[in-house]
Design a protein around this motif. Structure first.
Motif, PDB file in Angstrom:
ATOM      1  N   GLU A 143      45.067  40.549  53.267  1.00  0.00           N
ATOM      2  CA  GLU A 143      45.119  40.796  54.712  1.00  0.00           C
ATOM      3  C   GLU A 143      45.886  42.078  55.014  1.00  0.00           C
ATOM      4  N   ALA A 144      45.279  42.965  55.826  1.00  0.00           N
ATOM      5  CA  ALA A 144      45.994  44.159  56.290  1.00  0.00           C
ATOM      6  C   ALA A 144      46.743  43.789  57.567  1.00  0.00           C
ATOM      7  N   ARG A 145      46.069  43.054  58.392  1.00  0.00           N
ATOM      8  CA  ARG A 145      46.656  42.506  59.625  1.00  0.00           C
ATOM      9  C   ARG A 145      46.044  41.123  59.793  1.00  0.00           C
ATOM     10  N   ARG A 146      46.531  40.406  60.800  1.00  0.00           N
ATOM     11  CA  ARG A 146      45.967  39.065  60.982  1.00  0.00           C
ATOM     12  C   ARG A 146      44.464  39.162  61.294  1.00  0.00           C
ATOM     13  N   ASN A 147      43.678  38.326  60.641  1.00  0.00           N
ATOM     14  CA  ASN A 147      42.211  38.291  60.806  1.00  0.00           C
ATOM     15  C   ASN A 147      41.509  39.594  60.391  1.00  0.00           C
ATOM     16  N   LEU A 148      42.213  40.426  59.670  1.00  0.00           N
ATOM     17  CA  LEU A 148      41.615  41.688  59.214  1.00  0.00           C
ATOM     18  C   LEU A 148      41.922  41.865  57.720  1.00  0.00           C
ATOM     19  N   TYR A 149      40.893  41.826  56.908  1.00  0.00           N
ATOM     20  CA  TYR A 149      41.044  41.827  55.452  1.00  0.00           C
ATOM     21  C   TYR A 149      40.493  43.127  54.860  1.00  0.00           C
ATOM     22  N   VAL A 150      40.898  43.407  53.628  1.00  0.00           N
ATOM     23  CA  VAL A 150      40.323  44.557  52.915  1.00  0.00           C
ATOM     24  C   VAL A 150      40.023  44.118  51.479  1.00  0.00           C
ATOM     25  N   ALA A 151      38.855  44.476  50.983  1.00  0.00           N
ATOM     26  CA  ALA A 151      38.491  44.116  49.594  1.00  0.00           C
ATOM     27  C   ALA A 151      37.803  45.296  48.923  1.00  0.00           C
ATOM     28  N   VAL A 162      33.592  42.250  43.435  1.00  0.00           N
ATOM     29  CA  VAL A 162      32.954  40.944  43.604  1.00  0.00           C
ATOM     30  C   VAL A 162      34.013  39.876  43.893  1.00  0.00           C
ATOM     31  N   VAL A 163      35.061  39.854  43.076  1.00  0.00           N
ATOM     32  CA  VAL A 163      36.018  38.745  43.201  1.00  0.00           C
ATOM     33  C   VAL A 163      36.926  38.914  44.420  1.00  0.00           C
ATOM     34  N   SER A 164      37.343  40.151  44.689  1.00  0.00           N
ATOM     35  CA  SER A 164      38.186  40.327  45.886  1.00  0.00           C
ATOM     36  C   SER A 164      37.351  40.097  47.147  1.00  0.00           C
ATOM     37  N   GLY A 165      36.078  40.513  47.121  1.00  0.00           N
ATOM     38  CA  GLY A 165      35.194  40.253  48.268  1.00  0.00           C
ATOM     39  C   GLY A 165      35.023  38.760  48.476  1.00  0.00           C
ATOM     40  N   LYS A 166      34.867  38.066  47.378  1.00  0.00           N
ATOM     41  CA  LYS A 166      34.679  36.617  47.453  1.00  0.00           C
ATOM     42  C   LYS A 166      35.926  35.953  48.054  1.00  0.00           C
ATOM     43  N   LEU A 167      37.094  36.372  47.573  1.00  0.00           N
ATOM     44  CA  LEU A 167      38.328  35.766  48.077  1.00  0.00           C
ATOM     45  C   LEU A 167      38.530  36.100  49.558  1.00  0.00           C
ATOM     46  N   ALA A 168      38.269  37.363  49.913  1.00  0.00           N
ATOM     47  CA  ALA A 168      38.417  37.744  51.317  1.00  0.00           C
ATOM     48  C   ALA A 168      37.491  36.883  52.180  1.00  0.00           C
ATOM     49  N   GLY A 169      36.259  36.680  51.709  1.00  0.00           N
ATOM     50  CA  GLY A 169      35.302  35.854  52.439  1.00  0.00           C
ATOM     51  C   GLY A 169      35.824  34.433  52.623  1.00  0.00           C
ATOM     52  N   GLU A 170      36.386  33.902  51.559  1.00  0.00           N
ATOM     53  CA  GLU A 170      36.939  32.536  51.640  1.00  0.00           C
ATOM     54  C   GLU A 170      38.073  32.485  52.655  1.00  0.00           C
ATOM     55  N   ASN A 171      38.948  33.499  52.568  1.00  0.00           N
ATOM     56  CA  ASN A 171      40.083  33.518  53.497  1.00  0.00           C
ATOM     57  C   ASN A 171      39.634  33.723  54.936  1.00  0.00           C
ATOM     58  N   THR A 192      37.214  32.352  56.161  1.00  0.00           N
ATOM     59  CA  THR A 192      36.814  31.028  56.663  1.00  0.00           C
ATOM     60  C   THR A 192      38.006  30.054  56.616  1.00  0.00           C
ATOM     61  N   GLY A 193      39.196  30.587  56.372  1.00  0.00           N
ATOM     62  CA  GLY A 193      40.402  29.774  56.515  1.00  0.00           C
ATOM     63  C   GLY A 193      41.072  29.310  55.236  1.00  0.00           C
ATOM     64  N   ALA A 194      40.659  29.833  54.071  1.00  0.00           N
ATOM     65  CA  ALA A 194      41.211  29.303  52.813  1.00  0.00           C
ATOM     66  C   ALA A 194      42.681  29.681  52.570  1.00  0.00           C
ATOM     67  N   LYS A 195      43.069  30.861  53.001  1.00  0.00           N
ATOM     68  CA  LYS A 195      44.455  31.348  52.810  1.00  0.00           C
ATOM     69  C   LYS A 195      44.900  31.340  51.341  1.00  0.00           C
ATOM     70  N   LYS A 196      44.028  31.807  50.457  1.00  0.00           N
ATOM     71  CA  LYS A 196      44.362  31.823  49.032  1.00  0.00           C
ATOM     72  C   LYS A 196      44.865  33.198  48.607  1.00  0.00           C
ATOM     73  N   PRO A 197      45.788  33.247  47.645  1.00  0.00           N
ATOM     74  CA  PRO A 197      46.226  34.561  47.148  1.00  0.00           C
ATOM     75  C   PRO A 197      45.259  35.110  46.095  1.00  0.00           C
ATOM     76  N   TYR A 198      45.266  36.413  45.944  1.00  0.00           N
ATOM     77  CA  TYR A 198      44.408  37.053  44.945  1.00  0.00           C
ATOM     78  C   TYR A 198      45.202  37.161  43.651  1.00  0.00           C
ATOM     79  N   VAL A 199      44.880  36.329  42.681  1.00  0.00           N
ATOM     80  CA  VAL A 199      45.634  36.363  41.423  1.00  0.00           C
ATOM     81  C   VAL A 199      44.720  36.679  40.237  1.00  0.00           C
ATOM     82  N   HIS A 200      43.495  36.999  40.531  1.00  0.00           N
ATOM     83  CA  HIS A 200      42.518  37.241  39.473  1.00  0.00           C
ATOM     84  C   HIS A 200      42.787  38.572  38.761  1.00  0.00           C
TER      85      HIS A 200
END
Ligand SMILES: Cc1cc2nc3c(=O)[nH]c(=O)nc-3n(C[C@H](O)[C@H](O)[C@H](O)COP(=O)(O)OP(=O)(O)OC[C@H]3O[C@@H](n4cnc5c(N)ncnc54)[C@H](O)[C@@H]3O)c2cc1C
Length: 690
Positions: free
Chosen positions: A505-513, A536-545, A547-555
């Motif tokens: 997240e760069a800001r709330r509801n605003l992601y970068v992948a 692929v993986v950061s895009g996937k995580l951003a997409g999940e987040n 939709t509300g997942a709030k997961k960290p990127y640890v891949h």
């Protein structure tokens, strides 16, 4: 198995098959093909028997990790016959070839190379031939002018039936567009049309908005869709294409024999497995018309093509397009990727020089370069990194298949891929590239470039002069962060890219992948990665987040590269040659199938006395090393092996050299974040001899 796993597995299979295909001579005779899993099991057994020091970890510890999940362990075997090929200097070959051609053709402009990269001029006959050619060219130009005038008059007179191109999305120039589906498609690709033709036709509000239409963007869409089945996703892309992947542009597409098709329909190419697919992630029909997205009951993905976003207001959740049109969103992803860098001397050059210089990132770049290659033109690539080196190999292959075209690769460093590979391996790779027909010119930079009729005359700082029909600059890329400043978003000062937290997240509801994100890796610190898997993986995580997942990127993402038929590698973590490295290589044994004793036969420092250690590991002590390449340079054959990159004595990066399907293990080792007392033991985990 979900789609993502399937894709990753497919990638694995595809690479495995590619390598098997590459090394088919050995594979056919291979005794390993069937009992791969038995071999793995026996290796496990053997490794559990190893002892380890108290404060350090041994290879055995790695196996305790639950993350350790290995697949098939078959890998390629070097084709010794190929390695033993004489290292012919392609520059010499080009010289010879050109002299032969000149006797027949006397091409205008010559391609002379004062510094040794080309040949001399022709004789009297050639002068005559050139004179007549010039006359013909003059007449041709005159005829073209007359024809052009006629066409212009015709187009102007039929204007009523044509429609001028919209530039609603931010400044695409207007043009005359043929009112047929093909005409529109052509115009769209030429940047004359946006799709839809006006930003006014785009929705005013979307639940999910993605800026950029590349790999990370499409990956995010997939993820959003699998978490929110009826999601409505709008991608805004400044390209005039639907989302596509880039890696085949410098690899597989050049190995697909369809020279007469221009452009190649849907950019279809043969995967290394032999099966065919398109560069595009999905066909046109998959996408919803942006004008219909709001009313689409089942949601879907729409792509607004040819529109650029200039600003995001995170507070009011609004994006502004270049033409001022505003769209509000619930969740937004920035996936703007990066743009290839040019060199200042070319950027600031006269137009007649600039038109002979290109960068390389898109299908249009592929089409343009392919036209040059098909016309057997001379191509000079500048840069020694992933794209420059892959492209040089692919072009050399294409040139061989099509009987023409010199390929130069010029760079300042001493060998290929020097930012990633330790110097001994970088130089070895360079000699392999030469074997493949690339005229590699290391330790050189371009001092000046001037137009010489149809070519560019390049003067190098080492005294050489080259003539090239096109120069391809492959010197890295810069993240597309133009919208950072108007949007008040932070950009990392040293790495570039939008600064994001662990949830991307760069800001709330605003992601970068993807390439444009500068993320925090809890293990290795702040990073920015320009690789497909990360996108692929950061895009996937951003997409999940989103939709509300709030997961960290640890891949720990991986990367791969292929340099012709003998070199393929995969890497993970910090594969940075400025770090100390330890490389453990398997020397191919003379007789396959003997019992393996994994004897350490040689352990020596790199010849520059630096921090790169090479351990050469023979399969069987009694086997003679018969597969030496470049024997006069006394280089071992780095057929396959593993390279560890160290920081504070811990492994922070792993490169798998002609070894495949071991990335999971490499990831586990990095994640263990431990010091190992004997890296040769760790290397055994990778079964470099199997
Ligand atoms: C020729 C080539 C070969 C490669 N091979 C490999 C490989 O073998 N292995 C590997 O791991 N990686 C490889 N890569 C790298 C990999 O393709 C990239 O890391 C990946 O494409 C990045 O994905 P992305 O979505 O972040 O960016 P991109 O795919 O670049 O997509 C970003 C998109 O956003 C658009 N955009 C930018 N700014 C705006 C704006 N303001 N408004 C609207 N749209 C905007 C861009 O035009 C672009 O379409 C290769 C790259 C290239 C070019």
């Amino acid at each position: 198995m979900n789609l993502w796993t399937a894709r990753m597995v497919m990638h694995s299979f595809s690479r495995q098959a590619h390598i098997l295909a590459k090394h088919r001579i050995r594979v056919q005779a291979s005794q390993h093909a069937a009992p791969v899993y038995d071999l793995q099991r026996s290796c496990h057994g053997k490794l559990y028997e190893m002892g380890y020091a108290k404060h350090m970890s041994t290879a055995k510890d790695v196996l305790k990790s639950s993350e350790y999940d290995r697949h098939s362990a078959t890998g390629p075997l070097m084709d010794c016959n190929k390695s033993q090929q004489r290292n012919k200097d392609p520059c010499e070959q080009f010289k010879k070839m050109r002299l032969e051609n000149e006797q027949v053709k006397c091409p205008a402009g010559g391609a002379g190379a004062a510094g040794g990269a080309g040949g001399g001029g022709g004789g009297k006959d050639c002068e005559e031939a050139n004179k007549s050619l010039k006359f013909k060219c003059l007449m041709g130009a005159l005829a073209a002018l007359v024809a052009g005038g006629l066409i212009a008059w015709f187009l102007a007179s039929t204007k009523k039936d044509k429609k001028s191109g919209g530039a609603a999305g931010g400044g695409s120039g207007a043009g005359v567009i043929e009112n047929t589906p093909e005409g529109k498609k052509r115009a769209q690709l030429a940047g004359l049309l946006t799709s839809p033709d006006s930003s006014e036709k785009l929705p005013k509000h979307v639940p999910y908005l993605i800026i950029g239409g590349g790999t990370a963007a499409f990956s995010a869409f997939r993820s959003i869709k699998s978490n929110d089945a009826k999601a409505k996703v709008l991608i805004i892309s400044n390209e005039n294409r639907k989302p596509y992947m880039r890696p085949p542009l410098s690899k597989e597409l050049w190995y697909t024999p369809n020279a007469n098709e221009d452009p190649i329909k849907d950019y279809r190419f043969k995967q290394w497995t032999g099966s065919e697919r398109s560069l595009f992630f999905e066909p046109d029909e998959f996408f919803v018309d942006p004008e219909k997205l709001e009313d689409s009951v089942n949601g879907g993905i729409a792509v607004a093509q040819g529109f650029a976003v200039k600003k995001v207001d995170a507070q009011s959740r609004t994006v502004t397009l270049n033409d001022g049109y505003k769209i509000t969103y619930n969740e937004c992803l920035i996936a703007t990727g990066c743009a290839p860098k040019n060199l200042p001397m070319f950027r600031d050059a006269a137009p007649n020089v600039r038109e002979k210089v290109m960068v390389y990132r898109t299908p249009d770049d592929f089409d343009r370069l392919r036209r040059y290659a098909t016309e057997k033109r001379t191509i000079a690539i500048v840069g020694n990194g992933f794209i420059g080196s892959e492209l040089a190999c692919s072009l050399a292959h294409y040139s061989k298949e099509n009987g023409g075209g010199k390929v130069y690769q010029i760079f300042q460093e001493g060998g290929n891929m020097s930012k990633v590979l330790p110097n001994y391996l970088s130089r070895w790779t360079m000699s392999k590239m030469k074997n493949q027909g690339v005229c590699v010119i290391p330790n050189a930079s371009i001092k000046s470039a001037t137009r010489d009729e149809e070519s560019l005359k390049l003067e190098l700082n080492n005294g050489m002069t080259l003539l090239s029909d096109i120069v391809v600059i492959c010197v890295g890329c810069s993240p597309n962060t133009n919208l950072a400043s108007p949007s008040k978003l932070e950009v990392d000062r040293s790495l570039g890219g939008f600064v994001v937290n662990a949830e991307l997240e760069a800001r709330r509801n605003l992601y970068v992948a993807g390439d444009a994100s500068c993320f925090y890796d809890p293990l290795l610190g702040r990073r920015r990665v320009e690789h497909h898997d990360h996108s692929v993986v950061s895009g996937k995580l951003a997409g999940e987040n989103m939709t509300g997942a709030k997961k960290p990127y640890v891949h720990q993402s991986m990367f791969w590269s292929d340099l012709g038929p003998e070199i393929g590698y995969e890497g993970i973590g910090l594969a940075d040659s400025s770090l100390p490295t330890v490389g453990v290589f398997a020397l191919p044994s003379a007789t396959e199938g003997r019992s393996s004793t994994d004897n350490l036969t040689e352990n020596r420092d790199a010849d520059d006395g630096s921090k790169h250690t090479i351990i050469v590991n023979e399969k069987s002590q009694t086997d003679a090393v018969t597969c030496q390449d470049d024997a006069n340079e006394e280089q071992p054959n780095y057929g396959r092996g593993v390279i560890f990159y160290l920081k504070n004595e811990k492994i922070v990066g792993v490169l798998l050299w002609n070894l495949f399907n071991r990335v999971g293990l490499a990831r586990t080792i990095i994640n263990q974040n431990k010091k190992y007392d004997d890296l040769n033991e760790v290397a055994k985990l990778f079964e470099i001899h199997s």
